[in-house]
Design a protein around this motif. Sequence first.
Motif, PDB file in Angstrom:
ATOM      1  N   GLY A   1      42.152  51.103  85.331  1.00  0.00           N
ATOM      2  CA  GLY A   1      41.722  52.494  85.279  1.00  0.00           C
ATOM      3  C   GLY A   1      41.468  53.078  86.661  1.00  0.00           C
ATOM      4  O   GLY A   1      41.479  52.380  87.671  1.00  0.00           O
ATOM      5  N   ARG A   2      41.214  54.362  86.698  1.00  0.00           N
ATOM      6  CA  ARG A   2      40.955  55.084  87.945  1.00  0.00           C
ATOM      7  C   ARG A   2      39.559  54.767  88.464  1.00  0.00           C
ATOM      8  O   ARG A   2      38.761  54.090  87.816  1.00  0.00           O
ATOM      9  CB  ARG A   2      41.087  56.582  87.706  1.00  0.00           C
ATOM     10  CG  ARG A   2      40.146  57.086  86.606  1.00  0.00           C
ATOM     11  CD  ARG A   2      39.992  58.575  86.608  1.00  0.00           C
ATOM     12  NE  ARG A   2      39.199  59.041  87.735  1.00  0.00           N
ATOM     13  CZ  ARG A   2      39.164  60.299  88.150  1.00  0.00           C
ATOM     14  NH1 ARG A   2      39.888  61.220  87.521  1.00  0.00           N
ATOM     15  NH2 ARG A   2      38.419  60.662  89.157  1.00  0.00           N
ATOM     16  N   GLY A   3      39.252  55.326  89.635  1.00  0.00           N
ATOM     17  CA  GLY A   3      37.960  55.105  90.274  1.00  0.00           C
ATOM     18  C   GLY A   3      36.973  56.231  90.050  1.00  0.00           C
ATOM     19  O   GLY A   3      36.915  56.829  88.976  1.00  0.00           O
ATOM     20  N   LYS A   4      36.255  56.587  91.097  1.00  0.00           N
ATOM     21  CA  LYS A   4      35.058  57.419  90.998  1.00  0.00           C
ATOM     22  C   LYS A   4      35.292  58.818  90.430  1.00  0.00           C
ATOM     23  O   LYS A   4      36.339  59.422  90.611  1.00  0.00           O
ATOM     24  CB  LYS A   4      34.409  57.553  92.377  1.00  0.00           C
ATOM     25  CG  LYS A   4      33.966  56.235  92.984  1.00  0.00           C
ATOM     26  CD  LYS A   4      33.235  56.450  94.283  1.00  0.00           C
ATOM     27  CE  LYS A   4      31.864  57.043  94.016  1.00  0.00           C
ATOM     28  NZ  LYS A   4      31.018  56.975  95.233  1.00  0.00           N
TER      29      LYS A   4
ATOM     30  N   GLY B   1      49.176  58.908  79.971  1.00  0.00           N
ATOM     31  CA  GLY B   1      48.260  59.982  80.316  1.00  0.00           C
ATOM     32  C   GLY B   1      47.779  60.117  81.730  1.00  0.00           C
ATOM     33  O   GLY B   1      47.332  61.193  82.124  1.00  0.00           O
ATOM     34  N   TRP B   2      47.847  59.027  82.544  1.00  0.00           N
ATOM     35  CA  TRP B   2      47.356  59.137  83.918  1.00  0.00           C
ATOM     36  C   TRP B   2      48.219  60.140  84.678  1.00  0.00           C
ATOM     37  O   TRP B   2      49.436  60.152  84.509  1.00  0.00           O
ATOM     38  CB  TRP B   2      47.403  57.763  84.604  1.00  0.00           C
ATOM     39  CG  TRP B   2      46.900  57.826  86.020  1.00  0.00           C
ATOM     40  CD1 TRP B   2      45.631  57.674  86.458  1.00  0.00           C
ATOM     41  CD2 TRP B   2      47.683  58.118  87.185  1.00  0.00           C
ATOM     42  NE1 TRP B   2      45.567  57.842  87.806  1.00  0.00           N
ATOM     43  CE2 TRP B   2      46.816  58.129  88.289  1.00  0.00           C
ATOM     44  CE3 TRP B   2      49.040  58.400  87.407  1.00  0.00           C
ATOM     45  CZ2 TRP B   2      47.237  58.382  89.588  1.00  0.00           C
ATOM     46  CZ3 TRP B   2      49.465  58.662  88.699  1.00  0.00           C
ATOM     47  CH2 TRP B   2      48.568  58.642  89.770  1.00  0.00           C
ATOM     48  N   PRO B   3      47.644  60.975  85.566  1.00  0.00           N
ATOM     49  CA  PRO B   3      46.232  61.117  85.942  1.00  0.00           C
ATOM     50  C   PRO B   3      45.494  62.201  85.160  1.00  0.00           C
ATOM     51  O   PRO B   3      44.336  62.472  85.441  1.00  0.00           O
ATOM     52  CB  PRO B   3      46.336  61.526  87.416  1.00  0.00           C
ATOM     53  CG  PRO B   3      47.551  62.424  87.419  1.00  0.00           C
ATOM     54  CD  PRO B   3      48.516  61.783  86.435  1.00  0.00           C
TER      55      PRO B   3
ATOM     56  N   HIS C   1      36.620  48.671  85.179  1.00  0.00           N
ATOM     57  CA  HIS C   1      36.705  47.967  86.461  1.00  0.00           C
ATOM     58  C   HIS C   1      36.741  46.444  86.342  1.00  0.00           C
ATOM     59  O   HIS C   1      36.480  45.744  87.326  1.00  0.00           O
ATOM     60  CB  HIS C   1      35.547  48.389  87.377  1.00  0.00           C
ATOM     61  CG  HIS C   1      35.391  49.883  87.475  1.00  0.00           C
ATOM     62  ND1 HIS C   1      36.436  50.723  87.777  1.00  0.00           N
ATOM     63  CD2 HIS C   1      34.308  50.685  87.266  1.00  0.00           C
ATOM     64  CE1 HIS C   1      36.012  51.987  87.761  1.00  0.00           C
ATOM     65  NE2 HIS C   1      34.726  51.992  87.443  1.00  0.00           N
ATOM     66  N   LEU C   2      37.105  45.934  85.178  1.00  0.00           N
ATOM     67  CA  LEU C   2      37.260  44.488  85.024  1.00  0.00           C
ATOM     68  C   LEU C   2      38.519  43.963  85.712  1.00  0.00           C
ATOM     69  O   LEU C   2      38.607  42.790  86.036  1.00  0.00           O
ATOM     70  CB  LEU C   2      37.299  44.107  83.544  1.00  0.00           C
ATOM     71  CG  LEU C   2      35.958  43.886  82.846  1.00  0.00           C
ATOM     72  CD1 LEU C   2      36.158  43.745  81.343  1.00  0.00           C
ATOM     73  CD2 LEU C   2      35.258  42.656  83.395  1.00  0.00           C
ATOM     74  N   GLY C   3      39.511  44.838  85.921  1.00  0.00           N
ATOM     75  CA  GLY C   3      40.719  44.432  86.645  1.00  0.00           C
ATOM     76  C   GLY C   3      41.606  43.485  85.861  1.00  0.00           C
ATOM     77  O   GLY C   3      41.735  42.318  86.235  1.00  0.00           O
ATOM     78  N   PRO C   4      42.269  43.960  84.783  1.00  0.00           N
ATOM     79  CA  PRO C   4      43.163  43.080  84.017  1.00  0.00           C
ATOM     80  C   PRO C   4      44.447  42.794  84.781  1.00  0.00           C
ATOM     81  O   PRO C   4      45.302  43.660  84.919  1.00  0.00           O
ATOM     82  CB  PRO C   4      43.436  43.891  82.744  1.00  0.00           C
ATOM     83  CG  PRO C   4      43.287  45.325  83.164  1.00  0.00           C
ATOM     84  CD  PRO C   4      42.227  45.336  84.229  1.00  0.00           C
ATOM     85  N   ASN C   5      44.592  41.572  85.273  1.00  0.00           N
ATOM     86  CA  ASN C   5      45.700  41.268  86.179  1.00  0.00           C
ATOM     87  C   ASN C   5      46.829  40.476  85.561  1.00  0.00           C
ATOM     88  O   ASN C   5      47.852  40.254  86.210  1.00  0.00           O
ATOM     89  CB  ASN C   5      45.189  40.529  87.419  1.00  0.00           C
ATOM     90  CG  ASN C   5      44.957  41.480  88.573  1.00  0.00           C
ATOM     91  OD1 ASN C   5      44.785  42.678  88.375  1.00  0.00           O
ATOM     92  ND2 ASN C   5      44.960  40.956  89.780  1.00  0.00           N
TER      93      ASN C   5
END
Length: 426
Positions: free
Chosen positions: A246-249, A281-283, A322-326
């Motif tokens: 996902g996106r940040g702040k 859908g991003w952004p 922010h779990l970061g699925p890699n």
Amino acid sequence: MQIKLSETARMLAVFAGVTGLFAYTSLTTPSLSDHKATNVGAKDIKLPAGFSAEIIAADLGATRHIAVSKTGDIYVKLSKLKDGKGIYILRDANKDGVIDEQKMVGDYPGTGIAIKNGYLYSSSNKGVYRYKLNEKEEIIDANNPEKIVDGLTDHGRDNAKPVALDNNGNIYVTVGSYSDNCRQQGSGKGMSPCTILDSAGGVWKFKADKLNQTFSDGVRYATGVKNAVGIDWDNKTNALYVTVHGRGKFDDFYPQYYTAKHSAELPAETLYRLKEGDDAGWPYIYYDHFQNKKILAPEYGGDGKKVSGEKVIDPLVAFPAHLGPNAMMFYSGNMFPARYKNGAFIAFHSQSAELHKGYLVAFVPFVNGKPGKWEIFADNFAGTDLVKPTGPIQHRPCGLAQGPDGSLYVTDDLNGTIFRINYKKK
């Protein structure tokens, strides 16, 4: 378990392939007793009853995605070159469960790697290569890979090119967005339209057996996919699945709508099933797992409550922010209990402020192609309490692969450790 050196490796004997010679060298991995100095050994990994973990290699570098051959050889991509090379080939020569030989090939860093139809596919940050394999799925000529795709955008940020292959001769390549939210420079306003989507923020499809393709030869399979580092083709449902960062702040430019807590806990990390032409859908929108809704992004007029994205697909599963699925991998083996069959494992290499959890491998059960509730499968790779940390993070799960016996391999992109998870019914 002690990392041992085979007599073959110690004497630098030559392993003969179909064509060309493959010299394997002794593995300079420290013993487990040495590894315990980092506070996390295999026994510290928390797993369901009946499962156990073992460390089969360590200190390899920035290990990313991984593929395991039908004979158990392990191919590992590095995001940073080590001794000028970007792919490890690891072998348990005497089949005692311990990696004792290694070779390094490929003069490019990257993330994606996969075995399909007699080839090893491997990506750089700008393209995709393949290596012909023999009947044992060993590389025939490591020095002359064939170039499949070149010219993919690389702006340094989120530039990994993970890959997946279907059963119809296609290869799917993630091209992550190099912008977090497609804002205009120095402004909180979003670019409209977001021109980045022409060459990034999506998944592109190419021919797996056609050489020297350029970016323009590809088809944009799905758009609005910010950065799908986890990608896999599921043979059971005959479909492409991705896990997306996902996106940040939000609160930096929009404190009237969002607090720092919102930025820490939004948006959801997501798992999608993609078909050609889909838009995630991003952004323009993000997924809020508290409201279970697609929300209009503030850069495009949202206030944290406005719902949007009627034509945008819904995620199958939403995870905390922010779990970061890699990596993601559908399990098709027979070693694990039946409930794991056809389900998806996901490696997370970061942490959630909402859960105070992270650096874990999750599992999503699938029944008749439909996902159930996600759960933590393997935990404590961090080696410290994330509520009140007492030391540095020890491991960050990054890559996943299934061994020929049905075991699960997990790479760590922080210290270059490879874990193997087994199951034995008690």
